[in-house]
Design a protein around this motif. Sequence first.
Motif, PDB file in Angstrom:
ATOM      1  N   ARG A  82       0.815  -1.211   0.000  1.00  0.00           N
ATOM      2  CA  ARG A  82       0.000   0.000   0.000  1.00  0.00           C
ATOM      3  C   ARG A  82       0.853   1.267   0.000  1.00  0.00           C
ATOM      4  N   SER A 250       4.397   9.993   3.645  1.00  0.00           N
ATOM      5  CA  SER A 250       3.162   9.878   2.878  1.00  0.00           C
ATOM      6  C   SER A 250       2.277   8.766   3.428  1.00  0.00           C
ATOM      7  N   GLN A 254      -1.666   8.872   5.098  1.00  0.00           N
ATOM      8  CA  GLN A 254      -2.807   8.149   4.541  1.00  0.00           C
ATOM      9  C   GLN A 254      -3.370   7.099   5.486  1.00  0.00           C
TER      10      GLN A 254
END
Length: 295
Positions: A82, A250, A254
């Motif tokens: 992911r 990042s 998320q």
Amino acid sequence: MSTTTAPASATVADAGYGSARRRDPVLIGLWISLVLVAVVWIAPFVFIVFTSLKTTGDVMTTGAFTPPATVHYQNYENAWARGDFSTTFTNSVIITFIKVPLGLFISAMAAYALARMRIIWGKLILLIILFGTMIPFQVMLAPIFTVVNSFGLIDTYPGIILPYLAFGVPYQVFILHGFFSVIPRELSEAARIDGASDITIFRRIFLPASIPVLAALLILDFVNTWNEFAMALVILQDAGMWTLPLGLMSFQGQFSNDYGQLNAAIVMTVLPATIVYLIFQRYFVSGLMSGAVKG
């Protein structure tokens, strides 16, 4: 004669034993302090590793330092996929494995030249190089971006490797120059009498002798380059060129609520630097001490 010597020896032994016993409280206190410091440093890593092996439900219902009842390895697989860590990991490997050896080689050659070769204004050149260790790179981010952008190197490997070299070499030259300065000149002079050139002397005498120092610098440089964030954030704007710290940032934005995968990503980010340190750690203290001594 033997009757007078034996009591004297026994007295000396008893005095030494008594002295050792008097030092016991100090040693015990030292060991307690070291254990407490070790616990403080290790505790966050234990928390991260345990959390990375738990599901989100287990994280909420169990203690922070409770081992996982069921090991959930899927956190690592899911986080790797992911977070696209295959890309960021590859970028970090390329940048680090080019910059670290190249920087050490340049620093070693420069330090040898300044320490052992007759160079006009050699001391002035050394002072200018050492001035680079006094400038925090954070205050130079805007000028660095301007220079790199003017050469069209934004989002490229050379664009990030060259600034890394510029800010890493001065410190390494300082350490290696101090080490090379204390190596006996008789070694290089004897080699010159046998017809050896400066390159041969550097390669066969100074490089082998400086392995502990180079290993210590390799650890520091590898960890600093692998974990560097600010300069990479400025120069590497394309997500396809991001390094692991940028990818972790990042991913955290998320999936901040998925604690298992988030901590798995943290473990995968710091693990390579930890492995490198464990491999070379026996050289670490001795190498830096050798480089810090000047004749």
